[in-house]
Scaffold this active site. Structure first.
Site, PDB file in Angstrom:
ATOM      1  N   HIS A 165       0.829  -1.219   0.000  1.00  0.00           N
ATOM      2  CA  HIS A 165       0.000   0.000   0.000  1.00  0.00           C
ATOM      3  C   HIS A 165       0.856   1.260   0.000  1.00  0.00           C
ATOM      4  O   HIS A 165       0.512   2.265   0.621  1.00  0.00           O
ATOM      5  CB  HIS A 165      -0.937   0.029   1.211  1.00  0.00           C
ATOM      6  CG  HIS A 165      -1.932  -1.097   1.229  1.00  0.00           C
ATOM      7  ND1 HIS A 165      -3.197  -0.988   0.714  1.00  0.00           N
ATOM      8  CD2 HIS A 165      -1.840  -2.362   1.707  1.00  0.00           C
ATOM      9  CE1 HIS A 165      -3.839  -2.136   0.875  1.00  0.00           C
ATOM     10  NE2 HIS A 165      -3.040  -2.984   1.476  1.00  0.00           N
ATOM     11  N   ASN A 210     -10.253  -2.929   2.546  1.00  0.00           N
ATOM     12  CA  ASN A 210      -9.979  -2.937   1.107  1.00  0.00           C
ATOM     13  C   ASN A 210     -11.262  -2.681   0.336  1.00  0.00           C
ATOM     14  O   ASN A 210     -12.354  -2.696   0.912  1.00  0.00           O
ATOM     15  CB  ASN A 210      -9.409  -4.294   0.678  1.00  0.00           C
ATOM     16  CG  ASN A 210      -7.918  -4.418   0.965  1.00  0.00           C
ATOM     17  OD1 ASN A 210      -7.230  -3.436   1.229  1.00  0.00           O
ATOM     18  ND2 ASN A 210      -7.423  -5.644   0.930  1.00  0.00           N
ATOM     19  N   TYR A 270       0.956  -4.549  12.395  1.00  0.00           N
ATOM     20  CA  TYR A 270       0.897  -3.129  12.039  1.00  0.00           C
ATOM     21  C   TYR A 270       1.762  -2.238  12.939  1.00  0.00           C
ATOM     22  O   TYR A 270       2.303  -1.227  12.495  1.00  0.00           O
ATOM     23  CB  TYR A 270      -0.560  -2.641  12.000  1.00  0.00           C
ATOM     24  CG  TYR A 270      -1.271  -3.117  10.744  1.00  0.00           C
ATOM     25  CD1 TYR A 270      -1.514  -4.464  10.542  1.00  0.00           C
ATOM     26  CD2 TYR A 270      -1.657  -2.241   9.750  1.00  0.00           C
ATOM     27  CE1 TYR A 270      -2.134  -4.916   9.382  1.00  0.00           C
ATOM     28  CE2 TYR A 270      -2.273  -2.679   8.590  1.00  0.00           C
ATOM     29  CZ  TYR A 270      -2.506  -4.016   8.413  1.00  0.00           C
ATOM     30  OH  TYR A 270      -3.097  -4.457   7.266  1.00  0.00           O
TER      31      TYR A 270
HETATM   32 FE1  HDE Z   1      -2.428  -4.879   5.521  1.00  0.00          FE
HETATM   33  N1  HDE Z   1      -0.646  -4.103   6.032  1.00  0.00           N
HETATM   34  N2  HDE Z   1      -1.776  -6.705   6.067  1.00  0.00           N
HETATM   35  N3  HDE Z   1      -4.139  -5.764   4.836  1.00  0.00           N
HETATM   36  N4  HDE Z   1      -3.083  -3.129   4.913  1.00  0.00           N
HETATM   37  C1  HDE Z   1      -0.290  -2.818   5.881  1.00  0.00           C
HETATM   38  O1  HDE Z   1       0.839  -1.479   7.440  1.00  0.00           O
HETATM   39  C2  HDE Z   1      -0.688  -6.943   6.826  1.00  0.00           C
HETATM   40  C3  HDE Z   1      -4.469  -7.066   4.907  1.00  0.00           C
HETATM   41  C4  HDE Z   1      -4.322  -2.822   4.462  1.00  0.00           C
HETATM   42  O2  HDE Z   1      -3.200   3.421   4.057  1.00  0.00           O
HETATM   43  C5  HDE Z   1       1.040  -2.488   6.504  1.00  0.00           C
HETATM   44  O3  HDE Z   1       1.109   0.745   7.639  1.00  0.00           O
HETATM   45  C6  HDE Z   1      -0.609  -8.336   7.157  1.00  0.00           C
HETATM   46  C7  HDE Z   1      -5.865  -7.267   4.653  1.00  0.00           C
HETATM   47  C8  HDE Z   1      -4.393  -1.434   4.091  1.00  0.00           C
HETATM   48  O4  HDE Z   1      -1.567   3.260   5.487  1.00  0.00           O
HETATM   49  C9  HDE Z   1       1.431  -3.819   7.169  1.00  0.00           C
HETATM   50  C10 HDE Z   1      -1.682  -8.916   6.553  1.00  0.00           C
HETATM   51  C11 HDE Z   1      -6.358  -6.023   4.413  1.00  0.00           C
HETATM   52  C12 HDE Z   1      -3.125  -0.921   4.362  1.00  0.00           C
HETATM   53  C13 HDE Z   1       0.283  -4.725   6.773  1.00  0.00           C
HETATM   54  C14 HDE Z   1      -2.407  -7.886   5.893  1.00  0.00           C
HETATM   55  C15 HDE Z   1      -5.271  -5.098   4.535  1.00  0.00           C
HETATM   56  C16 HDE Z   1      -2.346  -1.995   4.878  1.00  0.00           C
HETATM   57  C17 HDE Z   1       2.045  -1.913   5.573  1.00  0.00           C
HETATM   58  C18 HDE Z   1      -2.044 -10.390   6.522  1.00  0.00           C
HETATM   59  C19 HDE Z   1      -7.793  -5.642   4.045  1.00  0.00           C
HETATM   60  C20 HDE Z   1      -2.652   0.493   4.107  1.00  0.00           C
HETATM   61  C21 HDE Z   1       2.073  -0.432   5.851  1.00  0.00           C
HETATM   62  C22 HDE Z   1      -2.593 -10.861   7.682  1.00  0.00           C
HETATM   63  C23 HDE Z   1      -8.756  -5.937   5.060  1.00  0.00           C
HETATM   64  C24 HDE Z   1      -2.964   1.404   5.243  1.00  0.00           C
HETATM   65  C25 HDE Z   1       1.303  -0.280   7.046  1.00  0.00           C
HETATM   66  C26 HDE Z   1      -2.542   2.806   4.913  1.00  0.00           C
HETATM   67  C27 HDE Z   1      -1.025  -1.853   5.286  1.00  0.00           C
HETATM   68  C28 HDE Z   1       0.235  -5.980   7.188  1.00  0.00           C
HETATM   69  C29 HDE Z   1      -3.565  -8.151   5.111  1.00  0.00           C
HETATM   70  C30 HDE Z   1      -5.462  -3.682   4.327  1.00  0.00           C
HETATM   71  C31 HDE Z   1       2.781  -4.371   6.772  1.00  0.00           C
HETATM   72  C32 HDE Z   1       0.453  -8.990   7.995  1.00  0.00           C
HETATM   73  C33 HDE Z   1      -6.631  -8.589   4.683  1.00  0.00           C
HETATM   74  C34 HDE Z   1      -5.586  -0.698   3.525  1.00  0.00           C
HETATM   75  O5  HDE Z   1       1.469  -3.720   8.553  1.00  0.00           O
END
Ligand code: HDE
Length: 715
Positions: A91, A164, A378
């Protein structure tokens, strides 16, 4: 009265700036500001020292070496050298806006969350939309999932709903997330492709991960190429819990529904938009908010109890599954309005730190293993990106309610507890204490079991909902899925991966599999993939899953591009513009010269785009308001022909003055008999055109124009 000296220009030698008392004014906080000239403040170092010359570094003699005394140069360069922070690992490319959430009615029955208690209450919010795979500078219209992260600054702490625009996910267990993301991003040896899943690594991983098949249907659909961030749905994805004052739990799934309806672009259009305007989505959001057209989403909740969860076809803890809206109707509970752009992109949009574990009292987690894994991840990512534990001190991340604790020090501490006591309990009776009644109480779920690395059997059906999604699409949408799969897999070099994907498709829909196999030249058909569970054929189509079914049926918030030439009929142009504005649409003019054209009444009309810079992909519909003399110059312009031909092949409505007929002919549309090509002059033509625009596209035209070589045969 002393005179001040003007600041030096770059060509000048350093001279001093005289700062007189009368040029100092007090700011809102009582601080003194120095002014160099009129209202122009004096440039200072980060230490506040006034700067005399910002054009020339300090040196010995005109052609001599620089000297270390130049603390201003050193500080300026030092700061510049450290301007970048790590981009988000996923993202990375995103765009944010401020706004508010407004509660419709009290939800006290379900939750004690403060923001849901009082009807009409507005709570400040910040939203960041993003793509997933691309780097920070990638193009907006990559085929990709969109992040829809909402931070609501409630009176009992920040609530981050980090969702999402698609309600399911690729994987069922967070432990696979690094693999998924590694596979999706650029391949590590060659560092390409950028912001694309059309490559071997992605499809290799996906084809070996059957649980991703439902998500594969969603990402290959038009959901991943939205027309505007304003025309997308948002989803919390996981099952959460609402907890009321009696500590009773109700399961919940969160949905954001765009007021302006859903809309996507054609793939061929997306590719061209990325070239014409890589910032298409952010520009659109910026323009909408700056012009007072505030985008809005309704928050709808799917609420259910344990009994529903036990009787539902799939496990509600499995994030690769939805609960169809026809099975459980979402209830509207409030609206989110975005009404202000950040003052500074970096300070707010880049530094905002979303964390799934930010929940206020009254909202709790389920045991969805993906959600639990996210709650762990996160915090780490914020530490890495923002460089220390005090990122909550940044205004964009700080709560907007009173807060007290004994956390102290660390990098960049901007607030510390005051006084002697920085611990509790203490004998001074000082400082905050916990509150069992007001504080966050976790739902006291009974948990037991053997510690092991497991995947529940109730997560084993990987194809039934993929099929349900596919059969819920219109014919055009199904064709788009087939085209997208064909395109992506055509970029995969290893035949075994392409064949493995076709094996999976056979478990979803045989016609889809056959279409893709035929287009890829796969012979003979592979066997269907081994499935842990057979695909259920009894799930009804869910109309809510189709974008076409969720269109707005009006032109509000959409953009008409009018191609004008000298001699344009002034009355017609005004009539059309007024009609679009009445529909709350936007009009932009494209002309041979950006300086504009001279209309039939002799008036000069300025254009927003020159024909080369304003291709029709930037608009939702187009009109050709030309004159017989004006069209002559345009007919031989490739950009003008493309303008018309693209609008046609992207299934847009085209209104035209009869003088534009030669241009239609050059674009190969001389014999095109189509309800979407509408002759304009006269009241009747105008109102027929504007009435049709609400349909947005004539997808039925598509089979006859064959978008790209990958288009499957019409079925
Ligand atoms: Fe994320 N995800 N994600 N994700 N995600 C991040 O956090 C993670 C997942 C989502 O505008 C990171 O600040 C893992 C699902 C959005 O700043 C990180 C898993 C969904 C955003 C991270 C998921 C998301 C992130 C990277 C698997 C939809 C952007 C930068 C379990 C429901 C937020 C950050 C923004 C961002 C980890 C799966 C949505 C690395 C470990 C499912 C919208 O922490």
């Amino acid at each position: 009265m002393a005179k001040k000296t003007a600041p030096t220009s770059s060509a000048q030698k350093a001279t001093s700036v005289t700062i007189h008392d009368q040029q100092m004014q007090r700011g809102p906080g009582g601080e003194l500001h120095q002014f160099a000239e009129g209202d122009t403040p004096v440039l200072t170092t980060a230490q506040g020292g006034p700067v005399a010359d910002d054009q020339n570094s300090l040196r010995v003699g005109a052609r001599g070496p620089l000297v270390v005394d130049d603390f201003h140069f050193r500080e300026k360069m030092f700061h510049f050298d450290h301007e970048r922070i790590p981009e988000r690992v996923v993202h990375a490319r995103g765009y944010g806006a401020h706004g508010y959430f407004e509660t419709y009615e009290s939800l006290a029955q379900y939750t004690r969350a403060d923001l849901f208690q009082r009807p009409g209450e507005k709570t400040p919010a910040f939203v960041r939309f993003s793509t997933v795979a691309g780097n920070k500078g990638s193009a907006d219209l990559a085929r990709d999932v969109r992040g829809f992260a909402v931070k609501i600054y409630t009176q009992e702490g920040n609530w981050d709903l980090v969702g999402n625009n698609i309600p399911v996910f690729f994987i069922q267990d967070a432990i696979k997330f690094p693999d998924l993301i590694h596979a999706a991003k650029q391949e590590p040896d060659r560092a390409f492709p950028q912001a694309q899943t059309a490559h071997d690594n992605f499809w290799d991983f996906i084809s070996l991960t059957p649980e991703s098949m439902n998500m594969v249907m969603w990402i290959m659909s038009d959901r991943t190429i939205p027309r505007s961030l304003r025309f997308m749905e948002g989803f919390g994805v996981h099952t959460f819990r609402l907890i009321n004052a009696k500590d009773e739990s109700t399961f919940v799934k969160f949905h954001w529904k765009p007021k302006l309806g859903l809309q996507s672009v054609a793939w061929n259009e997306a590719v061209k938009i990325n070239g014409a305007d890589p910032d298409f989505h952010r520009r659109d959001l910026w323009n909408a908010i700056q012009s007072g057209n505030f985008p809005e989403w309704e928050l709808q909740l799917q609420l259910f109890d344990q009994e529903f969860a036990d009787s539902f076809d799939f496990d509600v803890l499995d994030p690769t599954k939805i609960i169809p809206e026809e099975v459980l109707k979402p209830v509207p509970v409030g609206r989110l309005v975005l009404d202000r752009m950040p003052d500074n992109f970096f300070t707010e949009t880049e530094q905002v730190a979303f964390m799934t574990q930010n929940v206020p009292p009254g909202i709790d987690f389920s045991n969805d293993p993906l959600l639990q894994g996210r709650n762990f991840s996160y915090l780490d990512t914020q530490l890495k990106r923002l460089g220390g534990p005090n990122f909550t001190h940044l205004p964009i991340n700080a709560p907007k309610c009173p807060m007290h604790n004994f956390q102290q020090d660390g990098h960049m501490a901007m607030r510390n507890p005051v006084g002697r006591t920085n611990y509790q309990p203490n004998s001074h009776g000082e400082g905050p204490r916990e509150s069992p009644t007001r504080g966050y109480r976790h739902f006291p779920a009974e948990e037991q079991g053997t510690k092991a690395r497991l995947r529940p059997e109730s997560f084993a059906d990987h194809y039934s909902q993929a099929r349900q999604f596919y059969i819920s699409q219109t014919g055009a949408e199904q064709r788009h899925i087939a085209s997208a799969l064909t395109f992506e897999l055509s970029k995969v070099e290893m035949p075994v991966i392409r064949e493995r994907m076709v094996s999976h498709l056979l478990n979803i829909d045989e016609t889809l599999a056959a279409t893709v196999a035929q287009k890829l030249g796969i012979k003979p058909m592979p066997k269907p993939a081994d499935a842990a569970m057979p695909t259920r054929q009894d799930l009804d189509p869910s109309p809510a899953l189709s974008i076409a079914g969720r269109g707005p049926k009006r032109f509000e918030g959409r953009k008409l591009g009018i191609l004008v030439t000298d001699g344009v009929d002034a009355k017609l142009l005004k009539g059309l513009t007024d009609a679009i504005l009445k529909e709350k649409g936007v009009v932009e003019l494209i002309a041979p010269k950006v300086g504009g054209v001279e209309a039939s009444d002799g008036k000069l009309i300025e254009a927003q785009h020159m024909i080369d810079g304003g291709p029709s992909v930037l608009f939702d519909a187009v009109a050709l308001l030309t004159s017989t003399a004006g069209i002559e110059d345009l007919v031989d312009e490739a950009a003008a022909r493309d303008f018309v031909a693209d609008a046609f092949q992207h299934c847009k409505f085209i209104g035209y003055d009869p003088s534009a007929t030669p241009l239609l002919a050059k674009a190969g549309l001389a014999d095109a008999l189509d309800e979407g090509l509408i002759e304009l002059p006269g009241e009747a033509g105008l109102s027929a055109f504007v009435a049709e625009l609400g349909k947005l596209r004539i997808w039925g035209r598509e089979p006859s124009v064959k978008l790209g070589k990958a288009s499957p045969p019409v079925n």
